[in-house]
Design an enzyme around this catalytic site. Structure first.
Site, PDB file in Angstrom:
ATOM      1  N   ASP A  16       0.779  -1.237   0.000  1.00  0.00           N
ATOM      2  CA  ASP A  16       0.000   0.000   0.000  1.00  0.00           C
ATOM      3  C   ASP A  16       0.810   1.285   0.000  1.00  0.00           C
ATOM      4  O   ASP A  16       0.238   2.364  -0.024  1.00  0.00           O
ATOM      5  CB  ASP A  16      -0.937   0.026   1.222  1.00  0.00           C
ATOM      6  N   CYS A  17       2.139   1.184   0.099  1.00  0.00           N
ATOM      7  CA  CYS A  17       2.905   2.425   0.193  1.00  0.00           C
ATOM      8  C   CYS A  17       4.295   2.237  -0.416  1.00  0.00           C
ATOM      9  O   CYS A  17       4.712   1.129  -0.739  1.00  0.00           O
ATOM     10  CB  CYS A  17       3.027   2.886   1.637  1.00  0.00           C
ATOM     11  N   CYS A 427       8.550   7.751  12.544  1.00  0.00           N
ATOM     12  CA  CYS A 427       7.959   6.927  11.467  1.00  0.00           C
ATOM     13  C   CYS A 427       7.736   7.813  10.231  1.00  0.00           C
ATOM     14  O   CYS A 427       7.007   8.800  10.321  1.00  0.00           O
ATOM     15  CB  CYS A 427       6.624   6.334  11.901  1.00  0.00           C
ATOM     16  N   ASP A 471       1.229  24.672 -32.821  1.00  0.00           N
ATOM     17  CA  ASP A 471       1.022  24.460 -34.242  1.00  0.00           C
ATOM     18  C   ASP A 471      -0.303  25.151 -34.599  1.00  0.00           C
ATOM     19  O   ASP A 471      -1.112  25.419 -33.714  1.00  0.00           O
ATOM     20  CB  ASP A 471       0.939  22.943 -34.493  1.00  0.00           C
ATOM     21  N   THR A 473      -2.610  24.414 -37.866  1.00  0.00           N
ATOM     22  CA  THR A 473      -3.643  23.564 -38.466  1.00  0.00           C
ATOM     23  C   THR A 473      -3.925  22.338 -37.610  1.00  0.00           C
ATOM     24  O   THR A 473      -3.033  21.553 -37.329  1.00  0.00           O
ATOM     25  CB  THR A 473      -3.212  23.142 -39.883  1.00  0.00           C
TER      26      THR A 473
END
Length: 774
Positions: A16-17, A427, A471, A473
């Site tokens: 998960d991390c 942590c 650009d 066109t």
């Protein structure tokens, strides 16, 4: 490394991390020199291993020892591996402008006076290699479309492994408080038992991580702090700390799955079945198995089951699910439609142009998932920072626990307690997740609104753009001429258009198509033409209603009759506005003229103004003739460079960069490819074509000019979110570090601060899932 290289793909549960990904990466690389690369995707919950002869069972076994359940998904044999983060320029300088694909069967038009210069014609070839940017060579696999997440992802959150462990630890803690109330003399043993319910799985993961190369993991910090608290008699707090840590992990997992599923939910937009025409019958068929070229019938209210081209029917189609476009678009024969969009009004027959594995939605999902694996500079810095940060925290905690008692005679229990609290404060969960959570949410949110970016680095760089080079066109303009003026000299406007359209019947030249479309819009009935002829380089002629009709350039008409000074001035004024003028003669009389121009997109002016309002310089780079380009440039209020070859566009981009500009180049990804590759940010305009999705760093799916500003705004919102997250994560740690050393806070507040920071950071990042363009 010798022998055939192969790539094996694995589904990994419980990851998960970024910390999980790092542990898995390190452990798998330890299987030996046969492993050449490991690519772990937290977003997809997968791992791809490049090797030359490691058994899949050995890899899944290694993950099992580490505490992760995994399963083998499939192999890409002989997959090529390219150097990451490179821009390859396959540019020989030999630009062969072959325009044969435009089907110019209308030789009579005088191209020297048209505004569609040869320099700006677009060849829609899908194997153009100019400036292709690559991070890794990927293979598209049918596997992708059947990737419905892990078993864990598909269960409700309370039935997942982490939830069950958290509930068990919580129940043990409640039981300990109740039992401890009646037999307080056994508190030490009761709370120790409650703590072990949650701590044993954490400690096992810490030991496995240490064994396989990741000794300084979050689990290690947790285990040391909890065991230390046990030794100094703070068992109630230790049990509560373990429980709060598990809640934090559970919430982190729920957030990761939400981000993972937000983009995977796009796959659910495509219906499971399609109504396919076969031998005059309509049969229901699995949408995933519909072949290229098949004809599908789409009823009003149905979702379209495949990318395709309308071959009959006229209906409004709601493209919001794919492009975020709020207004339904009218579709008629020849128009493209996307899988997952909703047919509103009438039956459409659609010829399938892409298989289920390669349709617009499949490619969006694939692009975004690959993008989420590509790290932003900030994210790479946080990863490097966390590698030395955790050991530094352990050293600091040890010094706080040992030095005051040894040097100043402090109380051992008090200072060991403070040292353990510092371990918990340290942590790095919130810090590590602060960037990837925001980037994953942002990339998903952008994709749902038709803004595709290939990775965190692209997302991060978009917000720094100072110059946008467009650009003309097909980017600033619609890419096809339309009738802008009908001028009557000796006849009515309706008669001029009716006769002009009559002699253009059957032609596929862009200017002829524009005249026929104008006649159709006015619901004119066209008479039959006889003796039609193309007059080389001049125009077309024919007999209509018994009259000789000539539609030709002003130069060709001037050779046949006199054009008055007043009429010549009107023609010159229209030419100055970048319009191509064709004149019509009926018999020997000049009847009138028709002016045409490739008009700016509906939102072009608004899009350019939005960029200029942010202080971004806007420039047009076009191969078209100067008169036409400057007329469009005046309309849009931007500076113009005209009559440019592809290498000239690239040179201008280089000059802008040399002047310290951060340049975004916006084009169709084909004749602009050298400039797209040279720019800091190449953005392809296009409705989901292969080129639009693969050539540049980013793609704007529905071709709105205003989406360039939206992409830049999304980048700025994301970077602001990341800064908030990092400030929150570090700020809380600093505050609690000081209050712990001063003796104001202890273990509970420390872990609550860490868990709280992780939750706040994740919730803040998830706000980006609700981002909407201005």
């Amino acid at each position: 490394m010798s022998g055939p290289v192969r790539q094996d793909k694995f589904r990994v549960e419980g990851m998960d991390c970024a910390s999980c990904a790092m542990k898995i990466d390190t452990a798998v690389r330890r299987l030996g020199k046969q492993i050449s690369d490991v690519n772990v995707s937290v977003t997809k919950g997968t791992m791809t291993v490049t090797h030359n002869g490691v058994e899949a069972d050995a890899i899944t076994g290694q993950l099992k020892k580490l505490g992760y359940k995994s399963s083998y998904m499939g192999a890409n044999q002989g997959a090529a591996v390219a150097e990451p983060e490179t821009k390859t320029h396959v540019c020989s300088g030999d630009h062969d402008h072959d325009h044969s694909h435009h089907n110019h069967d209308h030789a009579g038009h005088d191209h020297s006076e048209h505004d569609h210069s040869a320099h700006d014609h677009k060849s829609h070839s899908h194997n153009h290699a100019h400036g292709q940017k690559q991070e890794k060579v990927k293979e598209t696999s049918p596997l992708h479309m059947h990737d419905h997440g892990t078993d864990e992802d598909n269960k409700p959150w309370w039935q997942q492994g982490k939830a069950k462990l958290t509930i068990a630890a919580g129940a043990a803690l409640v039981a300990a408080y109740i039992i401890g109330h009646f037999v307080p003399q056994y508190d030490l043993y009761i709370f120790s038992a409650a703590m072990l319910v949650g701590l044993v799985p954490i400690a096992r993961r810490a030991l496995a991580g240490a064994r396989f190369g990741t000794p300084f993991s979050i689990e290690t910090l947790m285990t040391v702090a909890a065991v230390g608290a046990l030794f100094i008699g703070a068992v109630e707090e230790a049990a509560m700390v373990v429980f709060l840590f598990l809640i934090g992990e559970l919430l982190e997992g729920v957030a990761a799955r939400r981000a993972r599923n937000s983009i995977r939910g796009l796959a659910d937009l495509v219906p499971k079945t399609a109504r396919v025409e076969k031998d005059g019958q309509i049969i229901e068929q699995d949408a995933a198995s519909v072949a290229l070229g098949a004809i599908i019938m789409v009823r009003p209210g149905d979702r379209i089951a495949a990318d395709g081209e309308v071959i009959s029917g006229n209906s409004a189609v709601d493209e919001a699910p794919v492009t975020g476009e709020s207004t339904p678009k009218n579709k008629e024969p020849g128009d493209k439609v996307f899988a997952g969009t909703i047919n509103a009004d009438a039956v459409l027959r659609v010829k399938v142009t892409a298989t289920a594995q390669n349709n617009t939605i499949a490619r969006i999902i694939s692009q975004v998932e690959e993008a989420q694996e590509s790290k932003a500079p900030t994210e790479r810095f946080i990863d490097r920072f966390s590698v030395w940060y955790t050991p530094a925290v352990m050293v600091l905690a040890a010094l706080v626990a040992i030095v005051p008692p040894l040097v100043a005679g402090g109380d051992w229990n008090e200072w060991v307690y403070k040292g353990l609290a510092i371990l918990l404060i340290g942590c790095p969960c919130a810090l590590v997740i602060s960037t990837p959570a925001a980037i994953a949410a942002s990339l998903s949110s952008g994709a749902r609104r038709g803004l595709l970016m290939k990775g965190g680095a692209v997302l991060e760089s978009a917000g720094h753009v100072t110059a946008a080079a467009f650009d003309k066109t097909g980017t600033l303009t619609e890419g096809k001429p339309v009738v802008t003026d009908i001028v009557a000299f000796g006849s009515s406007e309706e008669e001029v258009l009716r006769y002009a359209a009559a002699v253009e019947q059957g032609s596929s030249h862009p200017l002829a198509v524009a005249i026929l479309k104008a006649a159709e819009d006015r619901k004119l009935t066209l008479p039959q033409m006889h003796d039609g002829a193309a007059l080389g380089g001049k125009g077309v002629s024919g007999t209509v209603d018994g009259k000789a009709i000539l539609l030709a350039s002003p130069k060709a008409i001037a050779a046949k009759t006199t054009i008055s000074d007043a009429d010549q001035k009107r023609i010159a004024d229209m030419n100055d506005q970048g319009k191509t003028v064709s004149l019509l003669m009926i018999g020997d009389q000049l009847a009138g003229g028709i002016a045409m121009r490739d008009e700016p997109r509906e939102d072009a002016r608004q899009g350019i103004k939005a960029l200029q309002a942010q202080g971004i310089r806007t420039i047009m780079l076009t191969g078209d003739n100067r008169r036409t380009a400057e007329a469009i440039g005046r309309d849009l209020g931007m500076e113009v460079h005209a009559e440019m070859m592809p290498e000239d566009k690239r040179r201008v981009v280089g000059e802008l960069k040399a002047n310290k500009q951060i340049v975004a180049k916006i084009g169709d990804g084909i004749n602009d490819a050298p400039a797209l590759a040279a720019a800091d940010l190449g953005i392809a305009m296009g409705g989901g074509t292969d080129v639009a999705l693969e050539t540049a760093d980013a793609a704007i799916m529905h071709g709105r000019v205003s989406d360039v500003a939206n992409m830049i705004n999304l980048s700025k919102s994301t970077m602001a979110n990341i800064k908030q997250n990092i400030t929150l994560a570090i700020g809380l740690k600093v505050v609690f570090l000081i209050t712990t050393i001063l003796g104001i806070t202890g273990l509970w507040p420390a872990i609550l601060a860490d868990t709280g920071a992780t939750v706040l950071v994740t919730a803040n990042a998830m706000r980006l899932l609700r981002w909407k363009p201005a």
